[in-house]
Design an enzyme around this catalytic site. Structure first.
Site, PDB file in Angstrom:
ATOM      1  N   CYS A 100     -10.575  -3.264  -4.215  1.00 36.49           N
ATOM      2  CA  CYS A 100      -9.614  -4.281  -4.676  1.00 36.49           C
ATOM      3  C   CYS A 100     -10.324  -5.554  -5.125  1.00 36.49           C
ATOM      4  CB  CYS A 100      -8.594  -4.584  -3.582  1.00 36.49           C
ATOM      5  SG  CYS A 100      -7.442  -3.224  -3.311  1.00 36.49           S
ATOM      6  N   CYS A 149      -4.054   0.635  -2.708  1.00 34.10           N
ATOM      7  CA  CYS A 149      -3.886  -0.573  -1.912  1.00 34.10           C
ATOM      8  C   CYS A 149      -2.858  -1.516  -2.534  1.00 34.10           C
ATOM      9  CB  CYS A 149      -5.216  -1.309  -1.793  1.00 34.10           C
ATOM     10  SG  CYS A 149      -6.520  -0.369  -1.002  1.00 34.10           S
ATOM     11  N   CYS A 182     -10.069  -4.801   0.419  1.00 37.04           N
ATOM     12  CA  CYS A 182     -11.206  -3.877   0.463  1.00 37.04           C
ATOM     13  C   CYS A 182     -12.114  -4.137  -0.744  1.00 37.04           C
ATOM     14  CB  CYS A 182     -10.722  -2.426   0.490  1.00 37.04           C
ATOM     15  SG  CYS A 182     -10.109  -1.810  -1.097  1.00 37.04           S
ATOM     16  N   GLU A 242      -3.045  -4.694  -3.131  1.00 41.47           N
ATOM     17  CA  GLU A 242      -3.596  -5.621  -4.115  1.00 41.47           C
ATOM     18  C   GLU A 242      -3.677  -4.974  -5.493  1.00 41.47           C
ATOM     19  OE1 GLU A 242      -5.741  -6.305  -0.119  1.00 41.47           O
ATOM     20  OE2 GLU A 242      -4.870  -4.642  -1.234  1.00 41.47           O
ATOM     21  N   ASN A 254       0.836  -1.194   0.000  1.00 39.21           N
ATOM     22  CA  ASN A 254       0.000   0.000   0.000  1.00 39.21           C
ATOM     23  C   ASN A 254       0.873   1.247   0.000  1.00 39.21           C
ATOM     24  OD1 ASN A 254       0.559  -0.859   2.754  1.00 39.21           O
ATOM     25  ND2 ASN A 254      -0.874   0.683   3.467  1.00 39.21           N
ATOM     26  N   ILE A 255       0.391   2.271  -0.707  1.00 39.13           N
ATOM     27  CA  ILE A 255       1.116   3.535  -0.838  1.00 39.13           C
ATOM     28  C   ILE A 255       0.116   4.654  -0.544  1.00 39.13           C
ATOM     29  CG2 ILE A 255       2.469   5.016  -2.378  1.00 39.13           C
ATOM     30  CD1 ILE A 255       3.000   2.387  -4.035  1.00 39.13           C
ATOM     31  N   GLU A 256       0.319   5.326   0.581  1.00 40.71           N
ATOM     32  CA  GLU A 256      -0.604   6.374   1.001  1.00 40.71           C
ATOM     33  C   GLU A 256      -0.188   7.743   0.468  1.00 40.71           C
ATOM     34  OE1 GLU A 256      -2.089   4.332   5.165  1.00 40.71           O
ATOM     35  OE2 GLU A 256      -0.850   6.123   5.276  1.00 40.71           O
TER      36      GLU A 256
END
Length: 136
Positions: free
Chosen positions: A94, A53, A91, A55, A42-44
């Site tokens: 995804c 996300c 989620c 996935e 994940n990369i915020e």
């Protein structure tokens, strides 16, 4: 490749998570039909909406490299510096992205360092919206 091997790759992918806001780190390992594994984390982003996300990173990475058929995905997650959750399901977004490329029988492997549990995409995303609805 065994479910445990794929899950271990997801555990390794999680180490690259960029989660300075939620401190919730996720890793994914997507097994292509070719046998190649595509990793994602994940990369915020400070504005949250552009966050992506693990996935989807794995799926988009695979698709951008020409792979569009998949055998399984393994997903792990948990708080930064904390023990992995026993189950960290994808989620809804995804799940929908996976449904674009994978059948309802597609295996979604969840777990931690010692526990492994497999579900089908169809169980996780009942009544998905796919290209079949667009062709009616």
């Amino acid at each position: 490749m065994t479910e445990r091997e794929l899950l271990n790759q997801a555990i390794d992918a999680r180490k690259n998570s960029y989660a300075p806001y939620s401190h919730f780190c996720v890793g994914a390992a997507l097994l292509g039909k070719s046998g190649k594994v595509y990793l994602g984390c994940n990369i915020e982003n400070a504005t949250y909406t552009p966050t992506v996300c693990a996935e989807r990173v794995a799926v988009f990475r695979a698709v951008s490299e020409g792979e569009r058929e998949f055998s399984a995905i393994a997903i792990v997650g948990g708080g930064e510096g904390e023990k992995l959750l026993a189950l960290c399901p994808p989620c809804g977004v995804c799940r929908q992205v996976l449904a674009e490329f994978c059948p309802p029988s597609f295996p979604v492997i969840l777990g931690d360092e010692t526990h492994t549990e497999t579900h089908t995409l169809g169980d996780l995303l009942a009544f998905s919206f796919t290209d079949k609805e667009l062709k009616k």
